[in-house]
Design an enzyme around this catalytic site. Structure first.
Site, PDB file in Angstrom:
ATOM      1  N   ASN A  32       0.832  -1.211   0.000  1.00  0.00           N
ATOM      2  CA  ASN A  32       0.000   0.000   0.000  1.00  0.00           C
ATOM      3  C   ASN A  32       0.863   1.256   0.000  1.00  0.00           C
ATOM      4  O   ASN A  32       0.557   2.223  -0.706  1.00  0.00           O
ATOM      5  CB  ASN A  32      -0.940   0.020   1.212  1.00  0.00           C
ATOM      6  CG  ASN A  32      -2.199  -0.780   0.982  1.00  0.00           C
ATOM      7  OD1 ASN A  32      -3.092  -0.338   0.263  1.00  0.00           O
ATOM      8  ND2 ASN A  32      -2.260  -1.977   1.547  1.00  0.00           N
ATOM      9  N   LEU A 103       1.567  -1.766  12.591  1.00  0.00           N
ATOM     10  CA  LEU A 103       0.974  -2.631  13.616  1.00  0.00           C
ATOM     11  C   LEU A 103       1.148  -2.146  15.054  1.00  0.00           C
ATOM     12  O   LEU A 103       0.585  -2.738  15.966  1.00  0.00           O
ATOM     13  CB  LEU A 103       1.535  -4.058  13.485  1.00  0.00           C
ATOM     14  CG  LEU A 103       1.202  -4.739  12.153  1.00  0.00           C
ATOM     15  CD1 LEU A 103       1.796  -6.145  12.108  1.00  0.00           C
ATOM     16  CD2 LEU A 103      -0.304  -4.789  11.918  1.00  0.00           C
ATOM     17  N   ASN A 120      -5.794   5.702   8.950  1.00  0.00           N
ATOM     18  CA  ASN A 120      -5.397   4.291   8.872  1.00  0.00           C
ATOM     19  C   ASN A 120      -6.330   3.579   7.904  1.00  0.00           C
ATOM     20  O   ASN A 120      -7.461   4.013   7.679  1.00  0.00           O
ATOM     21  CB  ASN A 120      -5.542   3.662  10.260  1.00  0.00           C
ATOM     22  CG  ASN A 120      -5.165   2.193  10.281  1.00  0.00           C
ATOM     23  OD1 ASN A 120      -4.142   1.789   9.710  1.00  0.00           O
ATOM     24  ND2 ASN A 120      -5.980   1.376  10.925  1.00  0.00           N
ATOM     25  N   HIS A 122      -8.051  -0.204   7.457  1.00  0.00           N
ATOM     26  CA  HIS A 122      -8.277  -1.495   8.111  1.00  0.00           C
ATOM     27  C   HIS A 122      -8.896  -2.435   7.083  1.00  0.00           C
ATOM     28  O   HIS A 122      -9.844  -2.048   6.387  1.00  0.00           O
ATOM     29  CB  HIS A 122      -9.204  -1.321   9.320  1.00  0.00           C
ATOM     30  CG  HIS A 122      -9.354  -2.585  10.097  1.00  0.00           C
ATOM     31  ND1 HIS A 122      -8.375  -3.047  10.951  1.00  0.00           N
ATOM     32  CD2 HIS A 122     -10.333  -3.516  10.097  1.00  0.00           C
ATOM     33  CE1 HIS A 122      -8.760  -4.203  11.462  1.00  0.00           C
ATOM     34  NE2 HIS A 122      -9.945  -4.517  10.958  1.00  0.00           N
ATOM     35  N   GLU A 192      -8.055  -1.839  -1.591  1.00  0.00           N
ATOM     36  CA  GLU A 192      -7.102  -0.886  -0.984  1.00  0.00           C
ATOM     37  C   GLU A 192      -6.346  -0.115  -2.065  1.00  0.00           C
ATOM     38  O   GLU A 192      -6.224   1.115  -1.994  1.00  0.00           O
ATOM     39  CB  GLU A 192      -6.108  -1.637  -0.090  1.00  0.00           C
ATOM     40  CG  GLU A 192      -6.773  -2.234   1.129  1.00  0.00           C
ATOM     41  CD  GLU A 192      -5.839  -3.040   2.011  1.00  0.00           C
ATOM     42  OE1 GLU A 192      -6.193  -3.237   3.178  1.00  0.00           O
ATOM     43  OE2 GLU A 192      -4.773  -3.480   1.541  1.00  0.00           O
TER      44      GLU A 192
HETATM   45  C1  GRF Z   1      -3.298  -4.161   4.442  1.00  0.00           C
HETATM   46  O1  GRF Z   1      -4.261  -5.132   4.187  1.00  0.00           O
HETATM   47  C2  GRF Z   1      -3.842  -3.105   5.361  1.00  0.00           C
HETATM   48  O2  GRF Z   1      -5.202  -2.911   5.244  1.00  0.00           O
HETATM   49  C3  GRF Z   1      -3.560  -3.696   6.720  1.00  0.00           C
HETATM   50  O3  GRF Z   1      -2.322  -4.335   6.588  1.00  0.00           O
HETATM   51  C4  GRF Z   1      -2.134  -4.737   5.232  1.00  0.00           C
HETATM   52  C5  GRF Z   1      -0.805  -4.203   4.800  1.00  0.00           C
HETATM   53  O4  GRF Z   1      -0.424  -4.680   3.540  1.00  0.00           O
HETATM   54  N1  GRF Z   1      -3.644  -2.681   7.745  1.00  0.00           N
HETATM   55  P1  GRF Z   1       0.825  -4.041   2.802  1.00  0.00           P
HETATM   56  O5  GRF Z   1       1.994  -4.063   3.777  1.00  0.00           O
HETATM   57  O6  GRF Z   1       0.456  -2.654   2.404  1.00  0.00           O
HETATM   58  O7  GRF Z   1       1.086  -4.931   1.633  1.00  0.00           O
END
Ligand code: GRF
Length: 211
Positions: A32, A103, A120, A122, A192
């Site tokens: 992301n 996290l 954030n 989720h 996302e």
């Molecule tokens: C994503 O699914 C986000 O929604 C969650 O953690 C994941 C992170 O994925 N909070 P990445 O590290 O962006 O691939």
């Protein structure tokens, strides 16, 4: 698709706005973070200035190097006090923080320094499947185990409680009996990538219009 907070329409005159410097916080892969960085690469008013990780082996750091974005690692103990983190955010003139797969709990000192300026994502439809332990594949496994017929993403402001800040937007995907947690994860990731950068842009536009 559902927008839960009010947004003014996008104003095309970018010159009205000062550049906003964004820090992305991430703990793991950072797909992301990379997607957001690429989305804003050519944008004159939004700059992804810094990537902050809490693990020195987080793959997001490799992505940051490839993208040419400065990154910094603060290990877990530094998040208790947060002075050093705040100093680095200040040095980099960070205006806004995006959590993308981050996290750790955000320390109060940072929440106070950035009121309504931390968002954030989720990977589920809050208030369901949120809170402690509900991250990554745990979320998708719980969704499948419960026989849900839909899942999705929630983009929300961050406050003192995990996953309880004001919601900004939710987007849904179908979950069928044939889905596994892996296929749900793939559908959620697709949502996302499609929506998170655009919602960030809309939140920042709304912010700019307040000043
Ligand atoms: C994503 O699914 C986000 O929604 C969650 O953690 C994941 C992170 O994925 N909070 P990445 O590290 O962006 O691939």
């Amino acid at each position: 698709m559902q927008f839960l907070a009010h947004f003014s329409p996008f104003c095309a005159d970018n010159n009205l706005y000062m550049t906003k410097n964004i820090a992305i916080f991430a703990s793991g892969s950072g797909s992301n973070a990379e997607n957001i960085a690429r989305y804003f690469q050519e944008n004159d008013t939004v700059k992804i200035k810094l990537i902050v990780a809490n693990k020195s082996d987080a793959y997001v750091l490799e992505r940051a190097r490839n993208l040419g974005i400065p990154s910094v690692v603060f290990l877990k103990k530094e998040w208790d006090k947060a002075d050093n983190i705040l100093a680095v955010l200040k040095e980099n003139d960070i205006d806004f923080i995006v959590l993308a797969g981050f996290l750790l709990r955000i320390p109060e000192a940072i929440l106070h320094a950035y009121p309504n300026k931390i968002i954030n994502i989720h990977p589920a439809l809050l208030p369901k499947y949120g809170g402690k332990g509900m991250y990554g594949d745990n979320v998708h496994k719980a969704v499948v185990a419960a026989g849900e017929t839909e899942s999705g993403i929630t983009i929300h402001y961050v406050n003192e409680e995990y996953d309880k800040g004001e919601m900004i937007a939710q987007f849904t995907c179908e979950v069928t009996p044939a889905d596994t947690y892996e296929t749900v994860a793939a559908k959620v990731h697709a949502l996302e990538y499609e929506h998170f950068p655009r919602v960030i842009k809309e939140v920042l536009n709304t912010e700019s219009q307040k000043h």
